[in-house]
Each structure stands twice: as C-alpha cells, then as structure tokens.
Write a protein that holds these residues in place. Structure first.
Motif, PDB file in Angstrom:
ATOM      1  N   PHE A  78       5.743   3.939 -13.924  1.00  0.00           N
ATOM      2  CA  PHE A  78       4.488   3.780 -13.177  1.00  0.00           C
ATOM      3  C   PHE A  78       4.789   3.700 -11.679  1.00  0.00           C
ATOM      4  O   PHE A  78       4.177   4.397 -10.866  1.00  0.00           O
ATOM      5  N   GLU A  79       5.742   2.843 -11.337  1.00  0.00           N
ATOM      6  CA  GLU A  79       6.062   2.641  -9.920  1.00  0.00           C
ATOM      7  C   GLU A  79       6.532   3.943  -9.272  1.00  0.00           C
ATOM      8  O   GLU A  79       6.050   4.328  -8.191  1.00  0.00           O
ATOM      9  N   ALA A  80       7.448   4.641  -9.953  1.00  0.00           N
ATOM     10  CA  ALA A  80       7.987   5.884  -9.379  1.00  0.00           C
ATOM     11  C   ALA A  80       6.867   6.902  -9.171  1.00  0.00           C
ATOM     12  O   ALA A  80       6.778   7.543  -8.122  1.00  0.00           O
ATOM     13  N   ASN A  81       5.981   7.015 -10.151  1.00  0.00           N
ATOM     14  CA  ASN A  81       4.935   8.047 -10.074  1.00  0.00           C
ATOM     15  C   ASN A  81       3.869   7.737  -9.026  1.00  0.00           C
ATOM     16  O   ASN A  81       3.446   8.630  -8.285  1.00  0.00           O
ATOM     17  N   ILE A  82       3.449   6.489  -8.952  1.00  0.00           N
ATOM     18  CA  ILE A  82       2.367   6.180  -7.992  1.00  0.00           C
ATOM     19  C   ILE A  82       2.922   6.106  -6.559  1.00  0.00           C
ATOM     20  O   ILE A  82       2.223   6.442  -5.596  1.00  0.00           O
ATOM     21  N   THR A  83       4.177   5.711  -6.437  1.00  0.00           N
ATOM     22  CA  THR A  83       4.791   5.639  -5.106  1.00  0.00           C
ATOM     23  C   THR A  83       4.907   7.040  -4.500  1.00  0.00           C
ATOM     24  O   THR A  83       4.754   7.232  -3.292  1.00  0.00           O
ATOM     25  N   ARG A  84       5.167   7.998  -5.372  1.00  0.00           N
ATOM     26  CA  ARG A  84       5.304   9.389  -4.916  1.00  0.00           C
ATOM     27  C   ARG A  84       4.041   9.866  -4.185  1.00  0.00           C
ATOM     28  O   ARG A  84       4.093  10.716  -3.319  1.00  0.00           O
ATOM     29  N   ARG A  85       2.900   9.297  -4.532  1.00  0.00           N
ATOM     30  CA  ARG A  85       1.665   9.729  -3.843  1.00  0.00           C
ATOM     31  C   ARG A  85       1.231   8.734  -2.771  1.00  0.00           C
ATOM     32  O   ARG A  85       0.080   8.718  -2.354  1.00  0.00           O
ATOM     33  N   GLY A  86       2.166   7.881  -2.370  1.00  0.00           N
ATOM     34  CA  GLY A  86       1.909   7.076  -1.176  1.00  0.00           C
ATOM     35  C   GLY A  86       1.428   5.656  -1.417  1.00  0.00           C
ATOM     36  O   GLY A  86       1.242   4.895  -0.466  1.00  0.00           O
ATOM     37  N   ALA A  87       1.229   5.250  -2.668  1.00  0.00           N
ATOM     38  CA  ALA A  87       0.843   3.853  -2.912  1.00  0.00           C
ATOM     39  C   ALA A  87       2.080   2.964  -2.785  1.00  0.00           C
ATOM     40  O   ALA A  87       3.199   3.437  -2.994  1.00  0.00           O
ATOM     41  N   LYS A  88       1.851   1.700  -2.429  1.00  0.00           N
ATOM     42  CA  LYS A  88       2.987   0.771  -2.324  1.00  0.00           C
ATOM     43  C   LYS A  88       2.885  -0.214  -3.486  1.00  0.00           C
ATOM     44  O   LYS A  88       1.817  -0.808  -3.702  1.00  0.00           O
ATOM     45  N   VAL A  89       3.962  -0.366  -4.215  1.00  0.00           N
ATOM     46  CA  VAL A  89       3.957  -1.277  -5.365  1.00  0.00           C
ATOM     47  C   VAL A  89       4.661  -2.575  -4.969  1.00  0.00           C
ATOM     48  O   VAL A  89       5.744  -2.554  -4.387  1.00  0.00           O
ATOM     49  N   ILE A  90       4.005  -3.686  -5.268  1.00  0.00           N
ATOM     50  CA  ILE A  90       4.570  -5.001  -4.953  1.00  0.00           C
ATOM     51  C   ILE A  90       4.701  -5.767  -6.264  1.00  0.00           C
ATOM     52  O   ILE A  90       3.748  -5.834  -7.041  1.00  0.00           O
ATOM     53  N   TRP A  91       5.864  -6.345  -6.495  1.00  0.00           N
ATOM     54  CA  TRP A  91       6.084  -7.117  -7.722  1.00  0.00           C
ATOM     55  C   TRP A  91       5.906  -8.593  -7.393  1.00  0.00           C
ATOM     56  O   TRP A  91       6.554  -9.110  -6.489  1.00  0.00           O
ATOM     57  N   ALA A  92       5.024  -9.258  -8.106  1.00  0.00           N
ATOM     58  CA  ALA A  92       4.793 -10.693  -7.843  1.00  0.00           C
ATOM     59  C   ALA A  92       5.088 -11.481  -9.114  1.00  0.00           C
ATOM     60  O   ALA A  92       4.465 -11.261 -10.142  1.00  0.00           O
ATOM     61  N   GLU A  93       6.055 -12.390  -8.991  1.00  0.00           N
ATOM     62  CA  GLU A  93       6.419 -13.167 -10.180  1.00  0.00           C
ATOM     63  C   GLU A  93       5.411 -14.286 -10.430  1.00  0.00           C
ATOM     64  O   GLU A  93       5.162 -14.662 -11.564  1.00  0.00           O
ATOM     65  N   THR A  94       4.847 -14.802  -9.349  1.00  0.00           N
ATOM     66  CA  THR A  94       3.917 -15.931  -9.495  1.00  0.00           C
ATOM     67  C   THR A  94       2.610 -15.629  -8.740  1.00  0.00           C
ATOM     68  O   THR A  94       2.552 -14.712  -7.920  1.00  0.00           O
ATOM     69  N   ALA A  95       1.620 -16.491  -9.007  1.00  0.00           N
ATOM     70  CA  ALA A  95       0.346 -16.365  -8.300  1.00  0.00           C
ATOM     71  C   ALA A  95       0.563 -16.570  -6.801  1.00  0.00           C
ATOM     72  O   ALA A  95       0.004 -15.842  -5.972  1.00  0.00           O
TER      73      ALA A  95
END
Ligand code: SF4
Length: 465
Positions: A78-95
């Motif tokens: 998911f991350e690789a595919n959406i990043t390719r079109r310019g979205a930024k993915v942020i991983w959050a372990e907690t609220a």
C-alpha cells in the motif's frame, strides 16, 4: 452477575450504575427501537441482492483473514503504491504520535479550520479536543456527527451517530444552538446544516477523513458515505489527511465488488451506499480537481496487540457496519454512550479491553447475554460471542480476578465434582447460600429457587421404582 464478585474497576462500577439507569429509561428505548426497527425493515432488501449471502459473508471473512495474516506485506505494498503518486504515508504507533503528526501538518499549513468527515478512528484519538486546544476549529460535516458536535456529545453508534435523537430533539437542538425555528422539518434542518457547512468548506485549509478500506494492490483508500461530505472533505481543501487503522486493509481493488455491497447491506440496508470514492493520491499533473497534498496516517494504537493474539485476531476483520450493535439486546437497552468507549456494542466489548487495558475494560465482556445474535448478523462472520468468552478467560489468566472470585470458583468446582456435597444441603440451605452470596443476581431479579430434590436424587428415586 459476575462483575459483582470481580475486582471491580471504577469504570466497571460507573458502567453498571449508568446502564441500570438507562435500562429503565422508556423514552430512550422507544427512540432506539424506532430507529433499529427502520434498519431491520430494510436489511432484507439489501440482502436480496446476493445470490448466496452466507457465501458472500464467508468470502469476505476469508479475504480479511488473508489481509490480516499478511498485513506487513499488504501495508508495505500500500505504502509503495500510494507514495508513487505523491501521497505521504506516516506510521503512528500511538494516538499521541498521530496527533503530533496532524499538529505539525496544521502548523506547516497555518491551518485554522478543518472540515472533517465521519471517522471513528479520529474519535478514538480524540482529535477534535486536541485540535481545539491549539485553536484549530474542526468541523464535523456528516449530518449525524454535526448534530452530535452541536450537542457536545460523542457518537452514539458507529454508523448512525445521532440514533438516540428524534427529529424533534434535533429541531430543538438547532433552535437552541443556531437560532432556528423549533418547528423545522428534517428536510429544513438538513438545509440549515448544509448552508453552515458550505461556508466551512470554503474556509478550511485541511480536510480530514477516515477510510473504510485501504487497498494494497493499487495503493488507495476507499471511503463510503451517503451525503457526499467525505468526498468534499477529500477534494475541496488544499490538504487532505487520512487517519486510518491498519486493520482496514483489503488485498485488491476487485475485493470492493464484495465489500461495498456487503457494507451497505449490513450497515444501512442499502444495496450500495450513495457515494463510494476511491482516492489514489493528491491531484496529479493536468488534473483540475483534488488536494495538492495528501497524507495517510496508518494508526496502530493497540491493533498489533490484537493481531499478535491468534484467538482474538479475527476481531480485526470488522468492517464497522454496526449490525452487531443493532442486534444486541444489551445495546438496545443501555444504548451507546453507557459503554464510555469509542466502539460500543459487541464489537466494542471485544476489542476495547485489548486496545486499552484489560483490567479496566474487561467488564464490557461480561455485559452480554451470550445469545450469539451478534455473531449471527456479523457481515464478516466474526465469532463475537466466543471472543467475549475468550476475553473473560484471558482476564482471569492475566490475574485480573479478585481473591473472592477465585475462592468462589474453587468452592463451586469442589462442590460440582462431589456428589455427596451437592446432595448435602436441603432446598432451603441451597436457596439461602446462592441468593445471599450472589448478590448481583437478586438486585434485579427474583431469587433463584432450587427444586426440593436434585436431579440426582430424583434419578435415584426413579430407578428404585
Ligand atoms: S463486528 Fe461484524 S457486525 Fe459488528 S460492526 Fe464489525 S463487521 Fe459489523
């Protein structure tokens, strides 16, 4: 009954006190029965679109199984595919991490106003309260959520946030907060809300949505709604932030052909929800519409605790259709707010002790008649009532049971395994022991009555004859 002999947390005693009060509120029951009655009337029409609805549910369960068993790979894809079109993915372990990331984006964009579509995960991280502290106005744009925000109340139900309010209640609320006439019809009230919200869309620098599904193979989010407000929140402001739990993953775009009608049927009794959007990233070169930037915050916040437990893992298959809430006799009597959690009803009772603290929230797993109706209606066939039992077992194994409870079960086991002990007391003694020891039972019910002779005594007598 059991919470009375358990080590009761403050949350458990509050839950019992509030549910006792709510269960005898007949006006509340009337409104809930009315709204759930309307839901029950339309669900069969939604189901009729499936050639074999049981097979559809089982297929959906299998797909969610596949997603969750390979979640690490699906998330990376998911991350690789959406990043390719310019979205930024942020991983959050907690609220807290998710909130900090949102704050930072807001600061970068000098954001003062946010338009937000309905999203339970943003309720889970208490986003609106957090933004309010920093002087950022976050406006709910789903009508039900807007009503709840006006009334300063959390959502009452995961699909129908204002289910406990009648149209008269809403008209009164609008009159009080927005100075409208108290006699407005639902159509007029909707127009008032629409007018107010349009202004906010024009002002907002950022739009925040959740996502019903994360799609691994094409790197997209899918959002399902009936009002079009989520689509506007995605596309109108210059920045779009998606906050989504990692369990929302489905492997492929083609799986939506099953999940969309299933969610619509079990959520609202529709064949398909009015607006279904697939967002693949921010505006691409040459495209006239869409946000300039898109962030996807993938939230864990306790979900990997559930994932690491092979028994409770299937609770992550939930697509938040709300059917188990509508079917639950406990929910229908005490309503959504008494749970004091983001996710109420059977699914809330299953996941909350794992998302938060077992010791603090185990009482929800006892708030069930174990009738199994939740399992019967679940869109993705989660064995909810068995998971409630699993939670009870785990809470005991974790040592959450009180000394008194442990002793009570030891004595019960000893007696049950010893026929002589079982036959020792007469009817009166047994009645007295049970009704005076198990106090929670007789607080709301007639005393338990043992028969004059036990089954064993009757059996012996029959055989002698
Ligand atoms: S547990 Fe099942 S019935 Fe309940 S909300 Fe989730 S998918 Fe729907």
């Amino acid at each position: 009954m059991l919470p009375y002999i358990c080590n009761m947390s403050e949350k458990a005693s509050t839950f019992i006190a509030r549910s006792t009060e709510k269960a005898i509120d007949l006006e509340h029951r009337r409104k809930i029965n009315f709204n759930i009655g309307k839901y029950n009337a339309v669900v069969p029409a939604g189901k009729s679109q499936f050639h074999d609805v049981e097979l559809a549910r089982q297929r959906a369960k299998n797909l969610k199984w596949k997603s969750l068993e390979t979640l690490d790979l699906q998330l990376e894809a998911f991350e690789a595919n959406i990043t390719r079109r310019g979205a930024k993915v942020i991983w959050a372990e907690t609220a807290a991490q998710a909130l900090q990331e949102i704050k930072q984006i807001c600061e970068e964009k000098s954001c003062k106003t946010i338009v937000k579509s309905k999203s339970m995960v943003t309720e889970e991280i208490k986003l609106n309260d957090f933004l309010h502290k920093y002087g950022i106005e976050s406006v709910e744009t789903d009508l039900g959520e807007y009503i709840q925000q006006l009334d300063d109340e959390p959502p009452y139900h995961i699909v129908t946030p204002a289910m406990h309010k009648s149209k008269e209640d809403v008209a009164r609320l609008f009159a009080e907060k927005l100075n409208t006439s108290p006699d407005l019809t639902p159509e007029q009230l909707t127009l008032v809300a629409r007018e107010k919200l349009r202004e906010k869309y024009a002002q907002a620098e950022i739009g925040i949505t959740g996502a019903n599904f994360l799609i691994a193979d094409i790197g997209a989010i899918a959002v399902t709604e009936n009002e079009g407000n989520a689509r506007l929140s995605c596309a109108f402001p210059k920045t779009h932030i998606v906050v989504v739990g990692i369990e929302k993953m489905i492997p492929s775009f083609t799986d939506l052909a099953l999940f969309w009608p299933l969610l619509a049927t079990y959520g609202t009794g529709q064949r398909i929800t009015s607006y279904n959007s697939i967002v693949l990233g921010p505006k691409q070169p040459g495209e006239p519409d869409g946000p300039e930037e898109m962030y996807v915050i993938l939230l864990d916040n306790g979900r990997t605790n559930i994932l690491s437990n092979p028994k409770t893992r299937e609770s992550l298959y939930c697509i938040r259709c709300g059917a188990c809430l509508n079917a639950c006799p406990v929910y229908k009597n005490i309503g959504g707010h008494v749970y004091a959690t983001t996710y109420s009803g059977p699914i809330g009772a299953v996941i909350t002790p794992h998302l938060k603290e077992m010791n603090e929230w185990k009482h929800l797993s006892y708030a069930s008649s174990l009738c199994g109706n939740c399992t019967e209606v679940c869109a993705v066939k989660i064995n909810l009532h068995e998971l409630l039992l699993e939670n009870r077992k785990e809470s005991v194994e974790e040592g959450d049971a009180s000394f008194a409870e442990k002793i009570a079960w030891k004595l019960w086991k000893k007696a049950m395994l010893n026929r002589k002990l079982m036959n020792m007391g007469n009817q009166k003694i047994k009645n007295w022991v049970v009704n005076s020891l198990v106090k929670g039972w007789s607080a709301h019910r007639a005393d338990l009555q043992f028969p004059a002779k036990s089954f064993n005594e009757e059996w012996k007598a029959t055989r002698k004859r």
